[in-house]
Motif scaffolding. Structure first.
Motif, PDB file in Angstrom:
ATOM      1  N   TYR A  59       0.822  -1.201   0.000  1.00  0.00           N
ATOM      2  CA  TYR A  59       0.000   0.000   0.000  1.00  0.00           C
ATOM      3  C   TYR A  59       0.861   1.258   0.000  1.00  0.00           C
ATOM      4  CZ  TYR A  59      -3.801   3.180   1.277  1.00  0.00           C
ATOM      5  OH  TYR A  59      -4.719   4.196   1.297  1.00  0.00           O
ATOM      6  N   GLY A  80      -0.391   3.292  -2.982  1.00  0.00           N
ATOM      7  CA  GLY A  80      -1.353   4.266  -2.477  1.00  0.00           C
ATOM      8  C   GLY A  80      -1.136   5.673  -3.016  1.00  0.00           C
ATOM      9  N   PRO A  81       0.097   6.221  -2.923  1.00  0.00           N
ATOM     10  CA  PRO A  81       0.321   7.581  -3.440  1.00  0.00           C
ATOM     11  C   PRO A  81       0.009   7.712  -4.921  1.00  0.00           C
ATOM     12  CG  PRO A  81       2.122   6.914  -1.993  1.00  0.00           C
ATOM     13  CD  PRO A  81       1.281   5.696  -2.228  1.00  0.00           C
ATOM     14  N   GLN A  82       0.329   6.694  -5.714  1.00  0.00           N
ATOM     15  CA  GLN A  82       0.030   6.748  -7.139  1.00  0.00           C
ATOM     16  C   GLN A  82      -1.479   6.775  -7.379  1.00  0.00           C
ATOM     17  OE1 GLN A  82       2.950   3.237  -7.664  1.00  0.00           O
ATOM     18  NE2 GLN A  82       2.789   4.105  -9.719  1.00  0.00           N
ATOM     19  N   LEU A  83      -2.208   5.935  -6.661  1.00  0.00           N
ATOM     20  CA  LEU A  83      -3.656   5.889  -6.846  1.00  0.00           C
ATOM     21  C   LEU A  83      -4.311   7.189  -6.408  1.00  0.00           C
ATOM     22  CD1 LEU A  83      -4.361   2.238  -5.638  1.00  0.00           C
ATOM     23  CD2 LEU A  83      -4.350   3.073  -7.995  1.00  0.00           C
ATOM     24  N   ARG A  84      -3.843   7.761  -5.304  1.00  0.00           N
ATOM     25  CA  ARG A  84      -4.421   9.023  -4.843  1.00  0.00           C
ATOM     26  C   ARG A  84      -4.156  10.153  -5.831  1.00  0.00           C
ATOM     27  NH1 ARG A  84      -3.063   6.810   0.265  1.00  0.00           N
ATOM     28  NH2 ARG A  84      -0.938   7.643   0.159  1.00  0.00           N
ATOM     29  N   ALA A  85      -3.040  10.028  -6.573  1.00  0.00           N
ATOM     30  CA  ALA A  85      -2.705  11.035  -7.579  1.00  0.00           C
ATOM     31  C   ALA A  85      -3.371  10.752  -8.927  1.00  0.00           C
ATOM     32  CB  ALA A  85      -1.195  11.115  -7.754  1.00  0.00           C
ATOM     33  N   ARG A  88      -9.328   0.109   4.281  1.00  0.00           N
ATOM     34  CA  ARG A  88      -8.669   1.403   4.075  1.00  0.00           C
ATOM     35  C   ARG A  88      -8.767   1.820   2.608  1.00  0.00           C
ATOM     36  NH1 ARG A  88      -2.551   1.893   6.069  1.00  0.00           N
ATOM     37  NH2 ARG A  88      -3.582   1.134   7.963  1.00  0.00           N
ATOM     38  N   ASP A 138     -10.725   5.120   1.328  1.00  0.00           N
ATOM     39  CA  ASP A 138     -10.010   6.173   0.593  1.00  0.00           C
ATOM     40  C   ASP A 138     -10.428   6.262  -0.868  1.00  0.00           C
ATOM     41  OD1 ASP A 138      -8.688   6.652   2.949  1.00  0.00           O
ATOM     42  OD2 ASP A 138      -6.804   5.679   2.357  1.00  0.00           O
ATOM     43  N   GLN A 139     -11.408   5.449  -1.262  1.00  0.00           N
ATOM     44  CA  GLN A 139     -11.961   5.446  -2.621  1.00  0.00           C
ATOM     45  C   GLN A 139     -10.868   5.211  -3.666  1.00  0.00           C
ATOM     46  OE1 GLN A 139     -14.155   9.225  -2.722  1.00  0.00           O
ATOM     47  NE2 GLN A 139     -16.023   8.087  -2.220  1.00  0.00           N
ATOM     48  N   LEU A 140     -10.043   4.204  -3.386  1.00  0.00           N
ATOM     49  CA  LEU A 140      -8.946   3.870  -4.293  1.00  0.00           C
ATOM     50  C   LEU A 140      -9.213   2.589  -5.073  1.00  0.00           C
ATOM     51  CD1 LEU A 140      -5.877   4.808  -2.059  1.00  0.00           C
ATOM     52  CD2 LEU A 140      -7.118   6.212  -3.725  1.00  0.00           C
ATOM     53  N   THR A 180      -7.652   3.287 -10.896  1.00  0.00           N
ATOM     54  CA  THR A 180      -7.121   3.737 -12.186  1.00  0.00           C
ATOM     55  C   THR A 180      -7.138   2.663 -13.271  1.00  0.00           C
ATOM     56  OG1 THR A 180      -4.903   3.226 -11.364  1.00  0.00           O
ATOM     57  CG2 THR A 180      -5.627   5.518 -11.173  1.00  0.00           C
TER      58      THR A 180
END
Length: 416
Positions: free
Chosen positions: A119, A123-128, A146, A150-152, A326
């Motif tokens: 994660y 995680g950072p890539q998905l949030r971006a 989680r 976080d809607q990922l 994504t």
């Protein structure tokens, strides 16, 4: 407890079933090892206590364009030793059959070593809003919670997955972290306990105390997932990990683990890569996951590898397939998820991985593959088996506890 060696329906099309049968020869890993199995059957996954969902309704999520119709590809991130894959040939009979049946080319990667490290990477890539070049990832209940919060991950179209709707075991259909299974589908469930090589150790290991002996010093590995390693230690200290306890009980377990590291008993604290230490012989025992030890026995052609639930109890968990936010191949991903909920296919996978199977009807199909495995409590555990062996799910942590306890684990045990 005596360790058990190993690991209205929409059936496969005759062509796909023929591919699976021809590829596998109908043999399970346990049958190839020639080991025995006996115990109760049936499933008791209702013993799990997965995380609760966040309060408040989710905001609308903009989904990427699905190009599954024009791009017959799919990339799946999973854990090690988690598919019917002969390690010597790196081919999966069921996955090959799916690709032949659907024309979808699947790239299968053993990317997940533990939940936190994976994660932290994606995680950072998905949030971006950046692609992680995967269309399915497979994470444990608490991390799935989680990701959903976080809607990922993308919502699933259950209407496109009739096998899942019909055959997902009832206790798993409405889990608290994903009501109605709108975002995640169980892949497998399993136990954490003691794994060891009986020949190299020279005796049976029945309790955690049996690990802390001079002849095993420096030859023990434990899991970096604190809900399993700390959970087992807490149970050995008399804590019911599925009920009320707090920081004091958690820190007591961490102090004990830290002490065993400093004293040299524990060689490594690792994710799924702990298997490398067991394979190489640098470690001969440890706190492990159930199915991994049966995989190890087969891959090393050494039936002395044994898994047992400690006398003080074991942990129970589930891993879940989700579509990253994504991904542009959701439809392809849903087809694969639904395929693995065909009971015949699910039984084929369970016969190799020896984890708890989440598919209704798979036990009857397992009878055709290996009647002994159909009675294995590591694949089809009964409620009595779980209760008698004090197998518990690590209690739900609230958001503050999750951060606090993860920081304590990282500082005290992982050395960060």
């Amino acid at each position: 407890m005596t360790p058990i060696p190993r690991r209205s329906r929409r059936p496969l099309s005759p062509e796909a079933a023929a591919v699976v049968a021809a590829s596998s020869g109908g043999l399970s890993r346990r049958a190839l090892l020639g080991t025995g199995a006996a115990a109760s059957a049936g499933l008791a996954l209702s013993a799990c206590a997965p995380p609760k969902p966040p309060t408040g309704g989710p905001a609308a999520v903009k989904l990427p364009t699905d190009v599954s119709d024009s791009e017959k590809i799919l990339k799946w991130a999973n854990w090690t030793a988690y598919l019917d894959m002969n390690g010597k040939e790196t081919k999966s009979p069921t996955l090959d059959a799916f690709m032949q049946q659907t024309g979808i080319q699947v790239t299968y990667s053993e990317d997940v070593d533990d939940n936190d490290s994976y994660y932290a990477k994606v995680g950072p890539q998905l949030r971006a809003g950046q692609s992680i070049d995967r269309d399915i990832f497979t994470l444990t209940d608490w991390m799935a919670a989680r990701v959903i919060r976080d809607q990922l991950c993308q919502p699933l179209e259950l209407i496109q997955m009739p096998n899942v709707v019909s055959n997902l075991l009832q206790p798993l259909k409405d889990v608290s972290f994903d009501p109605g299974r709108q975002h995640s589908i169980t892949w497998q469930s399993g136990f954490a306990g003691i794994g060891y090589n009986k020949a190299k150790v020279g005796r049976e290991l029945k309790s955690l105390d049996d690990l802390w002996t001079d002849d095993l010093k420096g030859r023990i590995v434990v899991l970096s997932e604190f809900r399993d390693t700390a959970g087992l230690v807490m149970q050995s200290q008399g804590v019911d990990i599925d009920s009320d306890w707090g920081r004091a009980e958690f820190e007591s377990a961490l102090d004990f683990i830290e002490q065993k590291i400093e004293e040299g008993y524990i060689r490594k604290v690792k994710g799924n890569s702990y298997m490398e230490d067991l394979t190489s012989g640098n470690a001969v025992a440890g706190i492990t996951w159930s199915g991994d030890i049966f995989v190890l026995a087969y891959d090393t052609e050494d039936p002395n590898w044994t898994f047992t639930i400690p006398e003080s109890g074991g942990t129970l968990w589930s891993d879940n397939m989700m579509v990253p936010i994504t991904s542009t191949h959701r439809s392809n991903a849903q087809k694969l998820m639904d395929y693995y909920y065909d009971p015949a296919v699910a039984a084929q996978v369970a016969a190799w991985v020896n984890y708890v199977c989440p598919v209704d009807g798979a036990q009857a199909e397992m009878e055709k593959i290996d009647p002994d495995l159909a009675e294995s409590p590591f694949i089809f555990p009964s409620a009595d088996y779980i209760a008698e062996n004090n197998i518990q799910a690590f209690r739900v942590l609230d958001a503050d506890e999750d951060i606090e306890f993860a920081d304590l684990w990282s500082t005290k045990v992982m050395g960060n």
